[in-house]
Design a protein around this motif. Structure first.
Motif, PDB file in Angstrom:
ATOM      1  N   THR A  45     -26.682 -25.549   6.401  1.00 27.94           N
ATOM      2  CA  THR A  45     -26.108 -26.851   6.752  1.00 27.94           C
ATOM      3  C   THR A  45     -24.605 -26.858   6.506  1.00 27.94           C
ATOM      4  OG1 THR A  45     -28.183 -27.916   6.167  1.00 27.94           O
ATOM      5  CG2 THR A  45     -26.251 -29.331   6.330  1.00 27.94           C
ATOM      6  N   LYS A  46     -24.181 -26.313   5.384  1.00 28.05           N
ATOM      7  CA  LYS A  46     -22.746 -26.226   5.072  1.00 28.05           C
ATOM      8  C   LYS A  46     -22.030 -25.330   6.080  1.00 28.05           C
ATOM      9  CE  LYS A  46     -19.554 -25.101   1.351  1.00 28.05           C
ATOM     10  NZ  LYS A  46     -19.409 -24.605  -0.013  1.00 28.05           N
ATOM     11  N   ALA A  47     -22.659 -24.211   6.443  1.00 29.80           N
ATOM     12  CA  ALA A  47     -22.061 -23.282   7.405  1.00 29.80           C
ATOM     13  C   ALA A  47     -21.887 -23.949   8.768  1.00 29.80           C
ATOM     14  CB  ALA A  47     -22.916 -22.032   7.536  1.00 29.80           C
ATOM     15  N   LEU A  48     -22.874 -24.720   9.199  1.00 33.88           N
ATOM     16  CA  LEU A  48     -22.778 -25.419  10.485  1.00 33.88           C
ATOM     17  C   LEU A  48     -21.621 -26.413  10.476  1.00 33.88           C
ATOM     18  CD1 LEU A  48     -26.553 -26.012  11.187  1.00 33.88           C
ATOM     19  CD2 LEU A  48     -25.025 -24.472  12.429  1.00 33.88           C
ATOM     20  N   ARG A  49     -21.445 -27.094   9.358  1.00 36.92           N
ATOM     21  CA  ARG A  49     -20.329 -28.047   9.228  1.00 36.92           C
ATOM     22  C   ARG A  49     -18.996 -27.300   9.300  1.00 36.92           C
ATOM     23  NH1 ARG A  49     -22.812 -30.840   5.538  1.00 36.92           N
ATOM     24  NH2 ARG A  49     -22.034 -29.651   3.786  1.00 36.92           N
ATOM     25  N   GLN A  50     -18.913 -26.128   8.672  1.00 39.99           N
ATOM     26  CA  GLN A  50     -17.681 -25.350   8.669  1.00 39.99           C
ATOM     27  C   GLN A  50     -17.383 -24.739  10.037  1.00 39.99           C
ATOM     28  OE1 GLN A  50     -18.886 -23.023   5.214  1.00 39.99           O
ATOM     29  NE2 GLN A  50     -17.079 -23.786   4.128  1.00 39.99           N
ATOM     30  N   LEU A  51     -18.411 -24.401  10.788  1.00 39.69           N
ATOM     31  CA  LEU A  51     -18.203 -23.860  12.134  1.00 39.69           C
ATOM     32  C   LEU A  51     -17.698 -24.942  13.085  1.00 39.69           C
ATOM     33  CD1 LEU A  51     -21.317 -21.563  12.477  1.00 39.69           C
ATOM     34  CD2 LEU A  51     -18.929 -20.831  12.576  1.00 39.69           C
ATOM     35  N   GLY A  52     -18.131 -26.156  12.871  1.00 44.35           N
ATOM     36  CA  GLY A  52     -17.664 -27.275  13.674  1.00 44.35           C
ATOM     37  C   GLY A  52     -18.244 -27.297  15.075  1.00 44.35           C
ATOM     38  N   PRO A  53     -17.844 -28.295  15.867  1.00 45.26           N
ATOM     39  CA  PRO A  53     -18.407 -28.493  17.201  1.00 45.26           C
ATOM     40  C   PRO A  53     -17.681 -27.732  18.315  1.00 45.26           C
ATOM     41  CG  PRO A  53     -16.986 -30.309  16.659  1.00 45.26           C
ATOM     42  CD  PRO A  53     -17.005 -29.408  15.454  1.00 45.26           C
ATOM     43  N   ALA A  54     -16.705 -26.914  17.992  1.00 49.31           N
ATOM     44  CA  ALA A  54     -15.922 -26.221  19.021  1.00 49.31           C
ATOM     45  C   ALA A  54     -16.804 -25.378  19.931  1.00 49.31           C
ATOM     46  CB  ALA A  54     -14.868 -25.336  18.364  1.00 49.31           C
ATOM     47  N   LYS A  55     -16.357 -25.217  21.176  1.00 44.37           N
ATOM     48  CA  LYS A  55     -17.088 -24.379  22.117  1.00 44.37           C
ATOM     49  C   LYS A  55     -16.867 -22.916  21.789  1.00 44.37           C
ATOM     50  CE  LYS A  55     -17.175 -27.520  25.992  1.00 44.37           C
ATOM     51  NZ  LYS A  55     -16.873 -27.700  27.394  1.00 44.37           N
ATOM     52  N   GLY A  56     -17.740 -22.081  22.283  1.00 45.69           N
ATOM     53  CA  GLY A  56     -17.621 -20.647  22.076  1.00 45.69           C
ATOM     54  C   GLY A  56     -18.711 -20.127  21.164  1.00 45.69           C
ATOM     55  N   ARG A  57     -18.860 -18.828  21.132  1.00 41.45           N
ATOM     56  CA  ARG A  57     -19.897 -18.187  20.330  1.00 41.45           C
ATOM     57  C   ARG A  57     -19.693 -18.489  18.847  1.00 41.45           C
ATOM     58  NH1 ARG A  57     -23.245 -17.479  24.224  1.00 41.45           N
ATOM     59  NH2 ARG A  57     -22.497 -16.165  25.875  1.00 41.45           N
ATOM     60  N   ALA A  58     -20.766 -18.881  18.170  1.00 38.27           N
ATOM     61  CA  ALA A  58     -20.705 -19.183  16.739  1.00 38.27           C
ATOM     62  C   ALA A  58     -21.904 -18.537  16.051  1.00 38.27           C
ATOM     63  CB  ALA A  58     -20.713 -20.685  16.514  1.00 38.27           C
ATOM     64  N   TYR A  59     -21.642 -17.941  14.913  1.00 39.50           N
ATOM     65  CA  TYR A  59     -22.688 -17.237  14.168  1.00 39.50           C
ATOM     66  C   TYR A  59     -22.609 -17.586  12.687  1.00 39.50           C
ATOM     67  CZ  TYR A  59     -23.270 -14.240  18.228  1.00 39.50           C
ATOM     68  OH  TYR A  59     -23.510 -13.769  19.497  1.00 39.50           O
ATOM     69  N   ILE A  60     -23.765 -17.505  12.041  1.00 43.20           N
ATOM     70  CA  ILE A  60     -23.847 -17.560  10.592  1.00 43.20           C
ATOM     71  C   ILE A  60     -24.282 -16.169  10.155  1.00 43.20           C
ATOM     72  CG2 ILE A  60     -24.998 -18.566   8.597  1.00 43.20           C
ATOM     73  CD1 ILE A  60     -25.464 -21.085  10.333  1.00 43.20           C
ATOM     74  N   ALA A  61     -23.545 -15.596   9.203  1.00 45.75           N
ATOM     75  CA  ALA A  61     -23.878 -14.266   8.695  1.00 45.75           C
ATOM     76  C   ALA A  61     -24.559 -14.410   7.338  1.00 45.75           C
ATOM     77  CB  ALA A  61     -22.621 -13.420   8.558  1.00 45.75           C
ATOM     78  N   LEU A  62     -25.761 -13.877   7.249  1.00 43.03           N
ATOM     79  CA  LEU A  62     -26.552 -13.916   6.020  1.00 43.03           C
ATOM     80  C   LEU A  62     -27.082 -12.521   5.717  1.00 43.03           C
ATOM     81  CD1 LEU A  62     -28.725 -17.089   6.705  1.00 43.03           C
ATOM     82  CD2 LEU A  62     -26.940 -16.882   4.986  1.00 43.03           C
ATOM     83  N   PRO A  63     -27.382 -12.231   4.440  1.00 40.15           N
ATOM     84  CA  PRO A  63     -28.020 -10.947   4.134  1.00 40.15           C
ATOM     85  C   PRO A  63     -29.361 -10.864   4.862  1.00 40.15           C
ATOM     86  CG  PRO A  63     -27.351 -12.081   2.121  1.00 40.15           C
ATOM     87  CD  PRO A  63     -27.141 -13.019   3.247  1.00 40.15           C
ATOM     88  N   LYS A  64     -29.758  -9.679   5.211  1.00 41.61           N
ATOM     89  CA  LYS A  64     -30.990  -9.472   5.976  1.00 41.61           C
ATOM     90  C   LYS A  64     -32.214 -10.061   5.265  1.00 41.61           C
ATOM     91  CE  LYS A  64     -32.227  -6.098   9.267  1.00 41.61           C
ATOM     92  NZ  LYS A  64     -31.940  -4.825   9.828  1.00 41.61           N
ATOM     93  N   SER A  65     -32.216 -10.056   3.947  1.00 40.55           N
ATOM     94  CA  SER A  65     -33.348 -10.590   3.192  1.00 40.55           C
ATOM     95  C   SER A  65     -33.511 -12.101   3.371  1.00 40.55           C
ATOM     96  CB  SER A  65     -33.196 -10.260   1.703  1.00 40.55           C
ATOM     97  OG  SER A  65     -32.016 -10.858   1.200  1.00 40.55           O
ATOM     98  N   GLU A  66     -32.462 -12.781   3.801  1.00 41.22           N
ATOM     99  CA  GLU A  66     -32.493 -14.232   4.003  1.00 41.22           C
ATOM    100  C   GLU A  66     -32.869 -14.631   5.428  1.00 41.22           C
ATOM    101  OE1 GLU A  66     -31.898 -16.853   1.797  1.00 41.22           O
ATOM    102  OE2 GLU A  66     -32.061 -15.301   0.270  1.00 41.22           O
ATOM    103  N   HIS A  67     -32.997 -13.680   6.330  1.00 41.07           N
ATOM    104  CA  HIS A  67     -33.263 -13.993   7.737  1.00 41.07           C
ATOM    105  C   HIS A  67     -34.573 -14.737   7.986  1.00 41.07           C
ATOM    106  CE1 HIS A  67     -30.098 -11.238   9.790  1.00 41.07           C
ATOM    107  NE2 HIS A  67     -29.585 -11.949   8.814  1.00 41.07           N
ATOM    108  N   PRO A  68     -35.701 -14.373   7.352  1.00 38.62           N
ATOM    109  CA  PRO A  68     -36.928 -15.143   7.622  1.00 38.62           C
ATOM    110  C   PRO A  68     -36.774 -16.633   7.313  1.00 38.62           C
ATOM    111  CG  PRO A  68     -37.475 -13.092   6.531  1.00 38.62           C
ATOM    112  CD  PRO A  68     -35.972 -13.217   6.509  1.00 38.62           C
TER     113      PRO A  68
END
Length: 97
Positions: A45-68
């Motif tokens: 949720t915090k990451a989405l707020r930091q990425l903001g509503p701008a257009k263009g490709r947006a990603y959240i990077a997490l350790p692989k163990s957190e993906h599920p």
């Protein structure tokens, strides 16, 4: 800032062609994506707020163990997911500029 966070952000910046700026959000800008680096799925949720509503490709990077857990939390969102090495697990569906 933790060493692992900065290391992951620098690696992702090299891979995407962007720049890592520790003092700004999102962590990686430019190139072909904007990426916010986090360490747990509970920070999505915090990451989405930091990425903001701008257009263009947006990603959240997490350790692989957190993906599920991340897939459960991000269901239905257009933001992509990658690991700390820059490998994309879910493509961003946000419209490019």
């Amino acid at each position: 800032m933790a060493k692992s966070h900065a290391r992951a952000a620098r690696k992702i910046a090299r891979k995407t062609g962007g720049r890592y700026e520790a003092a700004k959000s999102p962590d990686v800008r430019g190139g072909n994506a904007r990426v916010e680096v986090k360490s747990t799925a509970s920070e999505i949720t915090k990451a989405l707020r930091q990425l903001g509503p701008a257009k263009g490709r947006a990603y959240i990077a997490l350790p692989k163990s957190e993906h599920p857990a991340a897939f459960k939390r991000k269901r239905g969102l257009k933001t992509g997911l990658m690991d700390h090495n820059g490998k994309i697990a879910k493509r961003s569906r946000r419209l490019a500029k």
